[in-house]
Scaffold this motif. Structure first.
Motif, PDB file in Angstrom:
ATOM      1  N   GLN A  51      -3.958   5.786   6.857  1.00  0.00           N
ATOM      2  CA  GLN A  51      -4.957   5.685   5.796  1.00  0.00           C
ATOM      3  C   GLN A  51      -6.163   6.561   6.134  1.00  0.00           C
ATOM      4  O   GLN A  51      -6.811   6.387   7.157  1.00  0.00           O
ATOM      5  CB  GLN A  51      -5.409   4.234   5.626  1.00  0.00           C
ATOM      6  N   ASP A  92      -3.156   0.545  13.133  1.00  0.00           N
ATOM      7  CA  ASP A  92      -3.104  -0.437  12.052  1.00  0.00           C
ATOM      8  C   ASP A  92      -3.666  -1.773  12.512  1.00  0.00           C
ATOM      9  O   ASP A  92      -3.532  -2.165  13.675  1.00  0.00           O
ATOM     10  CB  ASP A  92      -1.671  -0.633  11.561  1.00  0.00           C
ATOM     11  N   TYR A 135      -4.418  10.770   2.588  1.00  0.00           N
ATOM     12  CA  TYR A 135      -3.657  10.095   3.644  1.00  0.00           C
ATOM     13  C   TYR A 135      -2.788  11.105   4.412  1.00  0.00           C
ATOM     14  O   TYR A 135      -2.391  12.135   3.873  1.00  0.00           O
ATOM     15  CB  TYR A 135      -2.750   9.027   3.058  1.00  0.00           C
ATOM     16  N   ARG A 139      -9.663   7.800   4.234  1.00  0.00           N
ATOM     17  CA  ARG A 139     -10.464   7.527   3.037  1.00  0.00           C
ATOM     18  C   ARG A 139     -11.689   8.426   3.007  1.00  0.00           C
ATOM     19  O   ARG A 139     -12.432   8.523   3.984  1.00  0.00           O
ATOM     20  CB  ARG A 139     -10.891   6.062   2.983  1.00  0.00           C
ATOM     21  N   PRO A 181       0.761   5.756  -0.010  1.00  0.00           N
ATOM     22  CA  PRO A 181      -0.123   6.866   0.378  1.00  0.00           C
ATOM     23  C   PRO A 181      -0.774   7.537  -0.824  1.00  0.00           C
ATOM     24  O   PRO A 181      -0.216   7.546  -1.924  1.00  0.00           O
ATOM     25  CB  PRO A 181       0.821   7.835   1.100  1.00  0.00           C
ATOM     26  N   GLU A 224       0.836  -1.207   0.000  1.00  0.00           N
ATOM     27  CA  GLU A 224       0.000   0.000   0.000  1.00  0.00           C
ATOM     28  C   GLU A 224       0.869   1.255   0.000  1.00  0.00           C
ATOM     29  O   GLU A 224       1.875   1.339   0.703  1.00  0.00           O
ATOM     30  CB  GLU A 224      -0.918   0.001   1.226  1.00  0.00           C
TER      31      GLU A 224
END
Length: 623
Positions: free
Chosen positions: A263, A280, A177, A265, A173, A171
């Motif tokens: 993260q 996390d 983010y 969103r 950024p 993953e």
């Protein structure tokens, strides 16, 4: 032996030739003696650069008698900035395209080039500098400083990345983010511009122009704990809080270590529903998230944003410390809550800011939550259980599982959650693609259940106004079984809702023909159809009042209302109406030359005709 024979046949089979690249086509023009190389200082290593490598080198050009033409070195009047090219990507002189891949790191070589190997090449992709002797044979002294596999971030090579240490996971950024990184910047000559490598890592929000554009683009290709050098040319060096002043740099080299990113969103894309990961979870995103309908276990704390974050529910306090368990895809929690949990990893904690329409304005609202409240949930996903895998189940077990899901869909349908209900029915239909009945009895049960599911999907489409899709779904049943009474009924209702009255009438009549016991339902549907047709006809009469109130042969007079729009003038004593079936006389009449103007609708007959047909009036005469 069979394998060897197969290999032989494959070797003899003609292979498709890969088309030559532009660089390969240029190399075809090289003739012997046009490019000569002499090693001035040997390099190190076992191999030279190849396509995809970024090469960094100094270049000094002289005539054969030693007159300096140009140089990148500051000792010879240049800027001191080495040249940076990506082999196979950059536009480069033909002699260097052929010669540089023969060099080792640190090597200094002298290339003697005829004009066709530098700027004198026909259709050379690089323009010669002013007063450059492109018709002369020249010496190019090249020092290959470094080469490495490059990550090309922008097609124009304005941003290129060199990985020093690989990162963790996959993953990277992206907007919006939150990123923490150690960052330093140097010029191409090695002069330090800025350094943020002590204290706390530099924190910025991706997509907010808080670092130069090219640097952000490069960081957007990095993974956690990756260390890299990002080469950024001047067109991508934008002002930012990290570098408030951008001097006249041709290029800046950023050394970056991506410490961590959070993260964040934007779930709806409009900034209203935001999920922010604050711890996390375990696993890889999104493969290890409960994307599919699952049994979920979560702890959560809900607060009301505009009331100083007043807590209205906390599972650890108000639920005796027990987590909330619910099945996703069943409308058991607010939509914004479920959307966010589906994108969480086990063990993750997220902070979700939710607008009213995705929180409790469209969901049973707790007594202590006011209408229109913006909600913030702190959610911890403890774990989840995926739905039972049907692989290996016998037929009866599969049908039992299918019935459970269908019953859930029926409940959602009754609650008015048609999209969720449709998703349940469609899930079973997808699973049915892998079910193979073993005998006629199982085949009949399977076919009946599948038809029932298709009709349930059709009912959902009808409820949300997707009449054409409802009809197409019914056709899946009726193509296999044209006399399916429920299929005829549902398609007839969809036709009626879509304004296709004749098709609806045919389906309802067919119901009575194939099954006498369906006559009451069909009769009621035909009665409703007649009411619908009469309703449409009344609306049409009201819309075109005056056009249907004339005696055969009479024409409504066009007048303009106060706003300048056409209106009809009527004989107040005339109350004649068209026949019961909605038709007028088929005879047409012309007005005398000095009579009233022609009807406005007659001037636009094609358009008018379409209007009537769209209203369900199949027969009418426009005079």
């Amino acid at each position: 032996m069979a394998v060897n024979e197969l290999d032989t046949e494959q070797d003899l089979a003609p292979s498709k030739k890969k088309p030559l690249s532009e660089d390969e086509k240029r190399k075809k023009k090289i003739v012997p003696g046009s490019l000569m190389k002499a090693v001035v200082r040997p390099g190190g290593g076992d191999s030279g650069p190849s396509d995809g490598d970024q090469v960094i080198y100094h270049s000094t050009v002289r005539t054969l008698d030693g007159v300096l033409v140009e140089s990148t070195r500051s000792d010879y009047g240049g800027k001191g900035t080495p040249i940076r090219h990506v082999l196979g990507k950059s536009k480069i002189l033909l002699g260097l395209l052929e010669g540089i891949p023969t060099m080792l790191k640190g090597e200094v070589a002298m290339f003697k080039m005829k004009p066709q190997m530098h700027y004198g090449e026909d259709d050379c992709p690089i323009s010669a500098p002013d007063s450059f002797p492109k018709e002369d044979e020249l010496h190019f002294e090249i020092e290959l400083i470094e080469f490495f596999k490059a990550k090309v971030v922008t097609d124009d090579l304005g941003v290129v990345k060199k990985v020093i240490n690989e990162g963790q996971g996959w993953e990277s950024p992206r907007e919006p983010y939150e990123v923490k990184a150690w960052i330093s910047a140097k010029t191409a000559t090695g002069k330090l511009i800025m350094s943020h490598t002590k204290g706390e890592p530099y924190f910025f929000t991706f997509g907010k122009s808080e670092v130069p554009k090219g640097l952000e683009m490069g960081i957007g290709t990095m993974t956690r704990e990756e260390k890299a050098v990002i080469y950024v040319t001047s067109q991508y060096l934008t002002q930012s809080p990290l570098m408030p002043v951008i001097e006249d740099y041709d290029e800046v080299q950023f050394e970056v270590e991506l410490v961590h990113f959070i993260q964040v969103r934007d779930m709806l894309g409009d900034g209203r529903l935001i999920k922010r990961r604050i711890r996390d979870g375990k696993g890889d995103f999104p493969m290890d998230c409960p994307l599919h309908d699952s049994l979920l276990r979560v702890h959560y704390k809900g607060t009301i944003v505009n009331e100083e974050n007043r807590v209205f529910y906390d599972t650890r306090v108000d639920n005796d410390g027990e987590p909330l368990e619910f099945c996703s895809g069943e409308g058991l929690v607010p939509e914004g809550f479920e959307m966010s949990v589906r994108l969480m990893l086990p063990g993750e904690i997220a902070l979700v800011s939710c607008p009213p329409d995705y929180a409790y304005d469209k969901f049973p609202r707790p007594a202590n939550v006011p209408e229109g409240a913006h909600i913030q949930w702190e959610i911890e996903l403890l774990g989840f259980e995926m739905p039972k895998d049907w692989t290996g189940l016998d037929f009866n077990s599969i049908m039992n599982e299918a019935e459970k899901i269908r019953n859930t869909g029926n409940r959602l349908f009754k609650e008015g959650k048609y999209e969720l209900a449709k998703a349940k029915y469609e899930k079973v239909l997808r699973e049915f693609n892998h079910v193979n009945p073993q005998d006629d009895e199982e085949g009949k049960i399977f076919a009946d259940t599948r038809n029932l599911l298709h009709l349930n999907v059709a009912a959902c489409y009808l409820k949300v106004g997707e009449c054409r899709k409802s009809i197409e779904t019914c056709n899946k049943v009726l193509e296999a079984k044209p006399a399916h009474v429920k299929g005829l009924y549902r398609r007839g209702m969809a036709y009626m809702a879509n304004g296709d009255f004749e098709e609806a009438r045919n389906d309802f009549k067919m119901m009575m023909k194939v099954d006498k016991s369906a006559e009451p339902d069909a009769t009621a549907a035909l009665s409703k159809l007649k009411q619908k047709e009469q309703e449409v006809e009344r609306k049409a009469r009201k819309q075109f009042k005056g056009l249907f109130d004339k005696k055969p042969g009479e024409i409504s007079e066009v007048k303009a209302d106060e706003d300048g729009n056409p209106s009809t003038s009527e004989n107040q004593d005339s109350e004649e109406h068209s026949d019961a079936d909605g038709t007028n006389s088929e005879d047409s009449h012309e007005a005398a030359p000095d009579a009233r103007p022609r009807s406005w609708i007659s001037l636009f007959w094609p358009t008018g005709k379409r209007i009537f047909e769209s209203l369900g009036l199949q027969r009418c005469t426009i005079l």
